[in-house]
Design an enzyme around this catalytic site. Structure first.
Site, PDB file in Angstrom:
ATOM      1  N   SER A   1      -4.298  -5.555  -0.681  1.00 18.39           N
ATOM      2  CA  SER A   1      -5.384  -4.580  -0.850  1.00 18.39           C
ATOM      3  C   SER A   1      -6.664  -5.272  -0.388  1.00 18.39           C
ATOM      4  O   SER A   1      -6.703  -6.506  -0.274  1.00 18.39           O
ATOM      5  CB  SER A   1      -5.503  -4.223  -2.336  1.00 18.39           C
ATOM      6  OG  SER A   1      -6.736  -3.597  -2.607  1.00 18.39           O
TER       7      SER A   1
ATOM      8  N   TYR B   1      -6.062  -6.109 -11.601  1.00 18.77           N
ATOM      9  CA  TYR B   1      -5.436  -5.631 -10.351  1.00 18.77           C
ATOM     10  C   TYR B   1      -5.880  -6.520  -9.185  1.00 18.77           C
ATOM     11  O   TYR B   1      -5.052  -6.929  -8.352  1.00 18.77           O
ATOM     12  CB  TYR B   1      -5.838  -4.170 -10.107  1.00 18.77           C
ATOM     13  CG  TYR B   1      -5.303  -3.574  -8.817  1.00 18.77           C
ATOM     14  CD1 TYR B   1      -3.942  -3.321  -8.649  1.00 18.77           C
ATOM     15  CD2 TYR B   1      -6.157  -3.257  -7.757  1.00 18.77           C
ATOM     16  CE1 TYR B   1      -3.455  -2.775  -7.468  1.00 18.77           C
ATOM     17  CE2 TYR B   1      -5.679  -2.703  -6.579  1.00 18.77           C
ATOM     18  CZ  TYR B   1      -4.320  -2.467  -6.439  1.00 18.77           C
ATOM     19  OH  TYR B   1      -3.833  -1.929  -5.267  1.00 18.77           O
TER      20      TYR B   1
HETATM   21  N1  LIG Z   1      -3.853   3.843  -2.339  1.00 18.00           N
HETATM   22  C1  LIG Z   1      -4.702   2.852  -2.139  1.00 18.00           C
HETATM   23  O1  LIG Z   1      -5.919   3.066  -2.038  1.00 18.00           O
HETATM   24  C2  LIG Z   1      -4.196   1.428  -2.010  1.00 18.00           C
HETATM   25  C3  LIG Z   1      -5.102   0.472  -1.543  1.00 18.00           C
HETATM   26  C4  LIG Z   1      -4.678  -0.841  -1.413  1.00 18.00           C
HETATM   27  C5  LIG Z   1      -3.380  -1.191  -1.720  1.00 18.00           C
HETATM   28  N2  LIG Z   1      -2.510  -0.246  -2.180  1.00 18.00           N
HETATM   29  C6  LIG Z   1      -1.146  -0.699  -2.507  1.00 18.00           C
HETATM   30  O2  LIG Z   1      -0.219   0.080  -1.777  1.00 18.00           O
HETATM   31  C7  LIG Z   1       1.026   0.127  -2.493  1.00 18.00           C
HETATM   32  C8  LIG Z   1       1.489   1.577  -2.569  1.00 18.00           C
HETATM   33  O3  LIG Z   1       0.580   2.294  -3.388  1.00 18.00           O
HETATM   34  P1  LIG Z   1       0.227   3.840  -3.162  1.00 18.00           P
HETATM   35  O4  LIG Z   1      -1.212   3.925  -2.956  1.00 18.00           O
HETATM   36  O5  LIG Z   1       1.156   4.439  -2.200  1.00 18.00           O
HETATM   37  O6  LIG Z   1       0.456   4.381  -4.663  1.00 18.00           O
HETATM   38  P2  LIG Z   1       1.660   5.138  -5.352  1.00 18.00           P
HETATM   39  O7  LIG Z   1       1.873   6.439  -4.673  1.00 18.00           O
HETATM   40  O8  LIG Z   1       1.374   5.107  -6.801  1.00 18.00           O
HETATM   41  O9  LIG Z   1       2.908   4.215  -5.000  1.00 18.00           O
HETATM   42  C9  LIG Z   1       3.326   3.129  -5.776  1.00 18.00           C
HETATM   43  C10 LIG Z   1       4.840   3.232  -5.879  1.00 18.00           C
HETATM   44  O10 LIG Z   1       5.323   2.066  -6.535  1.00 18.00           O
HETATM   45  C11 LIG Z   1       6.300   2.482  -7.474  1.00 18.00           C
HETATM   46  N3  LIG Z   1       6.438   1.525  -8.550  1.00 18.00           N
HETATM   47  C12 LIG Z   1       5.509   1.179  -9.489  1.00 18.00           C
HETATM   48  N4  LIG Z   1       6.025   0.285 -10.341  1.00 18.00           N
HETATM   49  C13 LIG Z   1       7.311   0.066  -9.942  1.00 18.00           C
HETATM   50  C14 LIG Z   1       8.367  -0.748 -10.423  1.00 18.00           C
HETATM   51  N5  LIG Z   1       8.218  -1.531 -11.505  1.00 18.00           N
HETATM   52  N6  LIG Z   1       9.549  -0.729  -9.752  1.00 18.00           N
HETATM   53  C15 LIG Z   1       9.721   0.046  -8.677  1.00 18.00           C
HETATM   54  N7  LIG Z   1       8.769   0.855  -8.181  1.00 18.00           N
HETATM   55  C16 LIG Z   1       7.582   0.854  -8.816  1.00 18.00           C
HETATM   56  C17 LIG Z   1       5.811   3.812  -7.975  1.00 18.00           C
HETATM   57  O11 LIG Z   1       6.896   4.516  -8.543  1.00 18.00           O
HETATM   58  P3  LIG Z   1       6.745   5.361  -9.895  1.00 18.00           P
HETATM   59  O12 LIG Z   1       6.321   6.735  -9.418  1.00 18.00           O
HETATM   60  O13 LIG Z   1       8.108   5.326 -10.477  1.00 18.00           O
HETATM   61  O14 LIG Z   1       5.692   4.688 -10.735  1.00 18.00           O
HETATM   62  C18 LIG Z   1       5.286   4.447  -6.702  1.00 18.00           C
HETATM   63  O15 LIG Z   1       6.290   5.138  -5.991  1.00 18.00           O
HETATM   64  C19 LIG Z   1       0.768  -0.537  -3.839  1.00 18.00           C
HETATM   65  O16 LIG Z   1       1.243  -1.873  -3.809  1.00 18.00           O
HETATM   66  C20 LIG Z   1      -0.747  -0.519  -3.956  1.00 18.00           C
HETATM   67  O17 LIG Z   1      -1.240  -1.538  -4.804  1.00 18.00           O
HETATM   68  C21 LIG Z   1      -2.887   1.056  -2.336  1.00 18.00           C
END
Ligand SMILES: NC(=O)c1ccc[n+]([C@@H]2O[C@H](COP(=O)([O-])OP(=O)(O)OC[C@H]3O[C@@H](n4cnc5c(N)ncnc54)[C@H](OP(=O)(O)O)[C@@H]3O)[C@@H](O)[C@H]2O)c1
Length: 249
Positions: free
Chosen positions: A140, A153
Site C-alpha cells: 500500500s 495497518y
Molecule cells: N482498496 C485500497 O484502497 C487498497 C490500497 C492499498 C492496498 N490495498 C490492499 O489490497 C489488497 C486487496 O484489498 P481490496 O481493496 O481489494 O479489499 P477487499 O475487497 O476487502 O479485499 C480483501 C480480500 O481479502 C480477503 N481476506 C481478508 N482476510 C482474509 C483471510 N484471513 N484469509 C483469506 N482471505 C482474507 C477478504 O475476504 P473476506 O470477504 O472473507 O473478508 C477479501 O476478499 C489488500 O491486501 C489491501 O490491504 C488496498
C-alpha cells in the site's frame, strides 16, 4: 507457450477479483481462494465463461494448514505454480495509536503479515522445485509512508515490504521473482469500509492524491499482470507504487 498457473488469495472481491478476471482474459489456469464457498464457485463460473480453467479452494491465510493445502491443491489440479498473488488483507479497525488495541494488532498482523509469510513459505517451496515463478504481494502507499489514524495497518504493510525484499533476495539466484504492488486509494469494499462509505470522506482522500482521483481495481490488476509476465524478467525485489504520484511527494 502453455497457460500460466496462477494462485490468488482474497480473490473474491476488489483487487483480487479484478486480477482474477484479468488473468482469465489471458486464458490462464487460475485457483481463486477466499473464505466464502458460494462466492468462490460463482467467480469460477465467471472465469470459465471467459475461457479460463479455474477452480476455487477455501483458505484462511492465517492458518498454515489451509495455506499449505491451497498450494498443494493448485499443484495437484494444474501440475505447477507459475504466479502467486498474495492479495488477502484487512484494514483492521483503524484508530489513533493511543486508542488502538492488542486485538486489532493481532487481527491485522495475522492477516497481512503472517498471512503473507505463510503464503510465501509454501509458494516458494513449490517454485523452488520448479526453479521458476513470480510472486506479487499487496502492499500500500502506507507501506512506505506513515498515516495518522491507521498506524497498525501502516506497520503491517511496512512489514509486507520487508518480507517481499527478503524473499526476493533468497530466491533471485533460482530465477524466482518476488515483488509487491503498493496501491493508492482504490475503489473496493475495503475503501468503502475505511471511509465508512462516505462519498465526502472518499473525495477528501482522493483530493490528497496528485492525480486528483482514486484508482480502479483494474489499474492494479494490469500492474500485477505485468509483474507476473515474461515482460519483466529482470524486475525483482521491488515495490511498485500505483498511486497517482502520492509517494513521489
Ligand atoms: N482498496 C485500497 O484502497 C487498497 C490500497 C492499498 C492496498 N490495498 C490492499 O489490497 C489488497 C486487496 O484489498 P481490496 O481493496 O481489494 O479489499 P477487499 O475487497 O476487502 O479485499 C480483501 C480480500 O481479502 C480477503 N481476506 C481478508 N482476510 C482474509 C483471510 N484471513 N484469509 C483469506 N482471505 C482474507 C477478504 O475476504 P473476506 O470477504 O472473507 O473478508 C477479501 O476478499 C489488500 O491486501 C489491501 O490491504 C488496498
Amino acid at each position: 507457450m502453455s497457460a500460466s498457473v496462477v494462485l490468488i488469495t482474497g480473490a473474491l472481491t476488489g483487487i483480487g477479483r479484478a486480477t482474477a478476471l484479468a488473468f482469465a482474459r489471458d486464458r490462464a489456469h487460475i485457483v481463486v481462494s477466499g473464505r466464502n464457498e458460494a462466492a468462490g464457485q460463482a467467480l469460477v463460473d465467471e472465469l470459465s465463461a471467459l475461457g479460463a480453467e479455474a477452480a476455487f479452494q477455501r483458505a484462511d491465510v492465517t492458518r498454515e494448514a489451509e495455506v499449505e493445502a491451497l498450494v498443494a491443491f493448485t499443484l495437484s489440479r494444474f501440475g505447477r505454480l507459475d504466479v502467486a498473488v498474495n492479495n488477502a488483507g484487512t484494514e483492521g479497525r483503524p484508530a489513533p495509536l493511543a486508542d488502538d488495541s492488542e486485538a486489532n494488532y493481532r487481527a491485522t498482523f495475522d492477516t497481512n503479515v503472517l498471512g503473507t509469510l505463510l503464503c510465501l513459505k509454501h509458494e516458494l517451496k513449490a517454485m523452488t522445485q520448479q526453479a521458476s515463478g513470480s510472486i506479487i504481494n499487496l502492499s500500500s502507499i502506507v507501506g512506505q509512508v506513515g498515516m495518522a489514524g491507521a498506524g497498525v495497518y501502516t506497520a503491517s504493510k511496512h512489514a509486507v515490504e520487508g518480507l517481499t525484499k527478503s524473499a526476493a533476495l533468497e530466491v533471485a539466484p533460482l530465477g524466482i521473482r518476488v515483488n509487491a504492488v503498493a496501491p493508492g486509494p482504490i475503489l473496493t469494499p475495503m475503501l468503502n469500509r475505511f471511509t465508512g462509505g462516505s462519498e465526502e470522506a472518499k473525495a477528501g482522500l482522493f483530493g490528497m492524491i496528485p492525480a486528483q482521483r482514486g484508482g480502479s481495481p483494474d489499474e492494479i490488476a494490469e500492474t500485477i499482470l505485468f509483474l507476473a509476465s515474461t515482460k519483466s524478467p529482470y524486475l525483482t525485489g521491488q515495490i511498485i507504487a500505483v498511486d497517482g504520484a502520492y509517494t513521489a511527494q
